[in-house]
Design an enzyme around this catalytic site. Structure first.
Site, PDB file in Angstrom:
ATOM      1  N   ARG A 117      11.623   3.682   2.908  1.00 26.04           N
ATOM      2  CA  ARG A 117      11.332   2.815   3.970  1.00 26.04           C
ATOM      3  C   ARG A 117      12.544   1.888   4.173  1.00 26.04           C
ATOM      4  O   ARG A 117      13.093   1.655   3.469  1.00 26.04           O
ATOM      5  CB  ARG A 117      10.187   1.926   3.553  1.00 26.04           C
ATOM      6  CG  ARG A 117       9.935   0.708   4.384  1.00 26.04           C
ATOM      7  CD  ARG A 117       8.725  -0.278   4.309  1.00 26.04           C
ATOM      8  NE  ARG A 117       7.499   0.518   4.676  1.00 26.04           N
ATOM      9  CZ  ARG A 117       6.300   0.279   4.381  1.00 26.04           C
ATOM     10  NH1 ARG A 117       5.906  -1.178   4.168  1.00 26.04           N
ATOM     11  NH2 ARG A 117       5.328   0.854   4.910  1.00 26.04           N
ATOM     12  N   ARG A 122       0.762  -1.116   0.027  1.00 23.82           N
ATOM     13  CA  ARG A 122       0.064  -0.060  -0.099  1.00 23.82           C
ATOM     14  C   ARG A 122       0.967   1.407   0.009  1.00 23.82           C
ATOM     15  O   ARG A 122       0.508   2.413  -0.711  1.00 23.82           O
ATOM     16  CB  ARG A 122      -0.867   0.058   1.133  1.00 23.82           C
ATOM     17  CG  ARG A 122      -2.152  -0.632   0.913  1.00 23.82           C
ATOM     18  CD  ARG A 122      -2.645  -1.454   2.421  1.00 23.82           C
ATOM     19  NE  ARG A 122      -1.543  -2.325   2.703  1.00 23.82           N
ATOM     20  CZ  ARG A 122      -1.973  -3.518   2.527  1.00 23.82           C
ATOM     21  NH1 ARG A 122      -2.896  -3.805   1.820  1.00 23.82           N
ATOM     22  NH2 ARG A 122      -0.604  -4.481   2.734  1.00 23.82           N
ATOM     23  N   THR A 123       1.812   1.357   0.917  1.00 23.94           N
ATOM     24  CA  THR A 123       2.710   2.634   0.932  1.00 23.94           C
ATOM     25  C   THR A 123       3.259   2.786  -0.467  1.00 23.94           C
ATOM     26  O   THR A 123       3.312   3.861  -0.943  1.00 23.94           O
ATOM     27  CB  THR A 123       3.628   2.495   2.175  1.00 23.94           C
ATOM     28  OG1 THR A 123       2.905   2.121   3.198  1.00 23.94           O
ATOM     29  CG2 THR A 123       4.515   3.957   2.118  1.00 23.94           C
ATOM     30  N   HIS A 139       5.636   5.618  11.374  1.00 19.94           N
ATOM     31  CA  HIS A 139       4.985   5.381  10.000  1.00 19.94           C
ATOM     32  C   HIS A 139       4.325   6.644   9.955  1.00 19.94           C
ATOM     33  O   HIS A 139       3.050   6.683   9.879  1.00 19.94           O
ATOM     34  CB  HIS A 139       4.364   4.244   9.994  1.00 19.94           C
ATOM     35  CG  HIS A 139       4.093   3.809   8.313  1.00 19.94           C
ATOM     36  ND1 HIS A 139       4.131   4.624   7.152  1.00 19.94           N
ATOM     37  CD2 HIS A 139       3.853   2.868   7.868  1.00 19.94           C
ATOM     38  CE1 HIS A 139       3.735   4.025   6.316  1.00 19.94           C
ATOM     39  NE2 HIS A 139       3.725   2.806   6.591  1.00 19.94           N
ATOM     40  N   LYS A 188      25.499  -4.131  -3.633  1.00 23.66           N
ATOM     41  CA  LYS A 188      26.843  -4.031  -3.659  1.00 23.66           C
ATOM     42  C   LYS A 188      27.576  -3.317  -2.361  1.00 23.66           C
ATOM     43  O   LYS A 188      28.805  -3.272  -2.537  1.00 23.66           O
ATOM     44  CB  LYS A 188      27.193  -3.176  -4.902  1.00 23.66           C
ATOM     45  CG  LYS A 188      26.614  -3.717  -6.376  1.00 23.66           C
ATOM     46  CD  LYS A 188      27.215  -2.750  -7.339  1.00 23.66           C
ATOM     47  CE  LYS A 188      26.478  -3.263  -8.729  1.00 23.66           C
ATOM     48  NZ  LYS A 188      26.781  -2.233  -9.704  1.00 23.66           N
TER      49      LYS A 188
HETATM   50  N1  ASP Z   1       1.744  -1.800   6.634  1.00 26.61           N
HETATM   51  C1  ASP Z   1       2.081  -1.487   7.588  1.00 26.61           C
HETATM   52  C2  ASP Z   1       3.439  -0.942   8.092  1.00 26.61           C
HETATM   53  O1  ASP Z   1       4.151  -1.025   7.241  1.00 26.61           O
HETATM   54  C3  ASP Z   1       1.494  -2.178   8.837  1.00 26.61           C
HETATM   55  C4  ASP Z   1       2.163  -3.537   9.044  1.00 26.61           C
HETATM   56  O2  ASP Z   1       3.190  -3.676   8.255  1.00 26.61           O
HETATM   57  O3  ASP Z   1       1.689  -4.378   9.762  1.00 26.61           O
HETATM   58  O4  ASP Z   1       3.897  -0.697   9.376  1.00 26.61           O
END
Ligand code: ASP
Length: 331
Positions: free
Chosen positions: A130, A79-80, A158, A109
């Site tokens: 991320r 999703r993100t 987050h 690398k």
């Molecule tokens: N998608 C959310 C996160 O990246 C929640 C999860 O992974 O449980 O933190």
């Protein structure tokens, strides 16, 4: 649809003007929810509503035409990553997607995070990151001269998820003040829980933290809650909170954060939200989840109108459109 059709519906100059002000967010990194207060939250939420209206009416706009976003993901994401990409593309911008695993980039690398972001900023106007380590987004931001948006730094924060979570609560229930919010599941490693809890402290809320002992909310976050003086209680039992909750925010047990997998096995199925459990809940409340779910919410709950998690997903795109427009303002 052609962008010509936008003109009568939206005053893009006015939209841009607002973005240029952007409540101090132009050019800023988005690293933590600590950067937000009621004022810039309501600014972002207003912009997100405009984005929703624009997408629903015409699909896309040219607000970020010519801008490039780099999406750099060292951890899995559905999703993100996709909502940042969709957000950028719906605003006419484009994306460098390093989202299918950094093993296909020079990270494999041995390139450092610092060098990777200093490379990406040569091409891009902003970087979404991320990474599995707490503080990684801050480190990237220290090196990058373009805005860095934290898309999850290990069990840390987050912030963009918390914004979309809060926006969903506001849109679903019409207010945040006065609500009873129960967070259920992995409150220790769930970064969305840390960020959303801190954001909620700007409002007059009651908080209930529901977890097994080993997954209790960390003291650092609990201290913020205590300092804010809100009504708070911890429990192991979701039955204790279900009758009064306006928001049931359910989370996955974060397997990837456990050093001892036997411990994970002990708690992985601790909570299951079922239709029977929801019979005890208020008629007007919402069940939310940052997703992915791995058994915490039964599939037949999805038909319940109170199940808001897929609407929450959609809100993620509008919030990220609003944020990108804000940080990339024409300042
Ligand atoms: N998608 C959310 C996160 O990246 C929640 C999860 O992974 O449980 O933190």
């Amino acid at each position: 649809m052609s962008n010509q059709e936008l003109t009568p519906l939206f005053n893009l100059d006015a939209m841009t003007q607002k973005v240029a002000n952007s409540n101090g967010l132009t050019g800023q990194d988005i690293l933590s929810v600590d950067q937000f207060d009621r004022d810039n939250l309501s600014f972002i939420f207003d912009r997100a509503r405009e984005m929703r209206e624009m997408v629903q009416r015409v699909g896309s706009a040219d607000l970020l035409k010519g801008y490039v976003l780099a999406c750099l993901f060292y951890e899995p994401s559905t999703r993100t990553s996709s909502s940042f990409i969709a957000a950028m593309e719906r605003l006419g911008g484009s994306v460098i997607p390093i989202t299918q695993g950094v093993q296909f980039s020079s990270v494999s690398k041995g390139e450092t995070l610092a060098d990777t972001v200093r490379t990406l900023e040569q091409y891009a106007d902003a970087i979404v990151l991320r990474h599995p380590e707490i503080g990684s987004a801050k480190l990237a931001a220290d090196y990058a001269s373009v805005p860095v948006l934290n898309a999850g730094d290990g069990p840390g924060e987050h912030p963009t998820q918390a914004l979309l979570d809060l926006f969903t609560i506001r849109e679903e229930l019409g207010r945040v003040d006065g609500l009873k919010v129960a967070m259920v599941g992995d409150l220790r490693y769930g970064r969305t829980v840390q960020s959303l809890t801190k954001l909620l402290l700007h409002f007059d809320v009651s908080l209930r933290f529901v977890s097994p002992e080993i997954l209790r909310l960390p003291l650092t976050t609990m201290n913020h809650v205590i300092d804010a003086g809100v009504d708070v209680r911890e429990t192991h039992d979701v039955a204790d909170v279900i009758k009064n909750a306006d928001v049931l925010y359910v989370t996955r047990v974060q397997k990837e954060r456990f050093s001892d997998l036997a411990q994970y096995e002990e708690v992985k199925n601790y909570y299951e939200i079922t239709t029977e459990l929801l019979e005890k809940a208020k008629d007007k409340m919402v069940v939310m989840h940052p997703l992915p779910r791995v058994g915490e919410i039964h599939y037949n709950v999805d038909k319940d109108p109170r199940a808001a998690y897929f609407r929450q997903v959609q809100n993620g795109m509008y919030i990220r459109m609003a944020l990108l427009a804000a940080v990339l303002g024409r300042a």
